[in-house]
Scaffold this active site. Structure first.
Site, mmCIF file in Angstrom:
data_model
loop_
_atom_site.group_PDB
_atom_site.id
_atom_site.type_symbol
_atom_site.label_atom_id
_atom_site.label_comp_id
_atom_site.label_asym_id
_atom_site.label_seq_id
_atom_site.Cartn_x
_atom_site.Cartn_y
_atom_site.Cartn_z
ATOM 1 N NE ARG A 93 67.395 24.279 79.864
ATOM 2 C CZ ARG A 93 66.181 24.713 79.530
ATOM 3 N NH1 ARG A 93 65.883 24.900 78.268
ATOM 4 N NH2 ARG A 93 65.280 24.966 80.450
ATOM 5 C CG ASN A 94 67.718 19.401 81.748
ATOM 6 O OD1 ASN A 94 68.194 19.921 82.748
ATOM 7 N ND2 ASN A 94 66.621 19.847 81.161
#
Length: 419
Positions: free
Chosen positions: A210-211
């Site tokens: 998600r990063n």
């Protein structure tokens, strides 16, 4: 016969997405049905049920399912499932037996036959929050709910839900913007399975992102390549919380990293349409559950997987896999197992990536890597330490942050800072 791990639930891929004449007919019917506005989270859930990503689910959970999942990680029929997949509403007029259209931002995504409508009291929501989101970290001690209501986005979402949950099967009409906006990245489980089978892979590890990928992510993926047939870099392309980096930017970063630093035929990049639930260890279990449907047999679980603040122990997302129920009935147990990897970092004395298991040196010799610290540094314009990320990736991120008119304050926590 496929060498891949079978889909979860023992029923093959359960896909609720209509096509052809069936889709055209249902679209016409949907136009005349009562419309219920659903959240972005529910939209992602609907699409996952459509493409088979949430197999064996074919609709939103009944009260018995909801209670069993919260309490024991089991659906009412005894199938393992770690987080509730429910549809909430404040609409008093809908009733059991109704057919409704599920819409988000003006687009109808599905039709649904309501088989059950059950009230969610304040006490019910608090109970769900305690059962699903409470962890073993500092922020979960004492008055967990008081802390979570101000600092935990997952609990905030639960408590903000409507006063009813609606249960029933869905017929999915749209995958939204994902096939076009993320063409070549967004995949259905049948598509990833086909790619894996064409490559002759059997053991595949998934890297949840998600990063943007920093050096620690890269290291984790390369460990997986060493011990499996290949790695599936699988990014969330649904909604995130304020301050997180948009999916299209993260996809560019992954492209740059894979092109420059990986053996191409050992990596597949994909994207899936869910929003983050921020459920910490329970979300790690969810990540493994739906990755099994994508053909993945191992889920990479590192430090503070899907963590929020200091609500969870640093390796709680690993140890939870040792505590889950293992139904004996074929297909009902989770078959995607964790690939547990210790805390990784760059060590200046080792002159390379290392972990607590391999590096004997002290904290002062280590460049501690985390997505939170990377976002904080980029957002505030502070220098990024050497060996934190590849320069090709950092250039993409600096360009993105330079174009932001308004920046969100990035809060750090103990795991991100190495404490």
């Amino acid at each position: 016969m496929s060498k891949l791990v079978p889909p979860h639930g023992g029923k093959g891929l359960v896909c609720c997405l209509l096509e052809g004449a069936a889709l055209e007919s249902e679209m016409k019917k949907a136009a005349g049905l009562k419309k219920i506005e659903i959240s972005a989270r529910a939209k992602g859930d609907v699409i996952m049920m459509g493409i088979g990503g949430f197999s064996p689910l074919s609709g939103f959970m009944t009260k018995a399912d909801w209670k069993g999942v919260c309490e024991k990680c089991l659906l009412a029929d005894g199938t393992f499932w770690p987080v509730p997949v429910t549809l909430d509403t404040d609409d008093d007029s809908v009733k059991v037996g109704d057919e409704i259209a599920l819409a988000n931002d003006g687009e109808i995504f599905a039709t649904m036959k309501i088989t059950e409508k059950y009230e969610m009291t304040e006490a019910d929501k608090k109970w769900e929050s305690e059962m699903v989101y409470k962890g073993e970290g500092e922020d979960s001690k004492g008055d967990f709910l008081a802390k979570a209501l101000s600092d935990h986005p997952g609990v905030q979402m639960v408590m903000a839900q409507g006063k009813y949950n609606l249960a029933g099967p869905v017929k999915v009409l749209s995958e939204g913007e994902y096939p076009v906006k993320y063409k070549g990245v967004y995949q259905r489980p049948a598509e990833s399975r086909k790619i894996f089978e064409e490559r002759g892979w059997k053991e595949i590890a998934a890297l949840q992102l998600r990063n943007p990928m920093h050096r620690s992510h890269e290291h984790l993926a390369k460990i997986a390549v060493d011990v499996c047939d290949g790695v599936y870099i699988h990014s969330l392309v649904g909604n995130l919380k304020a301050g997180d980096i948009p999916a299209e930017v993260r996809v560019r970063c992954i492209d740059a990293l894979v092109k420059g630093y990986f053996v191409q035929d050992k990596v597949v990049q994909g994207g899936y349409p869910l929003d983050m639930r921020y459920a910490g260890p329970r979300e790690a279990l969810l990540h493994a559950t739906f990755r099994q449907n994508y053909g993945v047999s191992r889920m990479i679980i590192g430090r503070d997987h899907a963590g929020v603040g200091d609500f969870y122990g640093m390796f709680e997302a690993q140890t939870i896999f040792d505590k889950i129920p293992c139904p004996s009935e074929p297909g009902k147990a989770l078959l995607c197992t964790p690939l547990k990897i210790d805390w990784t970092f760059y060590c200046t004395k080792c002159d390379g990536m290392a972990s607590l298991r391999t590096c004997p040196h002290g904290k002062g010799d280590r460049v501690l890597l985390s997505g939170t610290m990377l976002r904080k540094g980029l957002s505030e314009g502070t220098p990024i330490p050497d060996h934190f990320g590849r320069e090709e990736v950092l250039e993409i991120l600096r360009e993105y942050y330079a174009g932001l008119e308004e920046k969100v304050e990035i809060k750090t926590h103990k795991a991100a800072e190495g404490n």
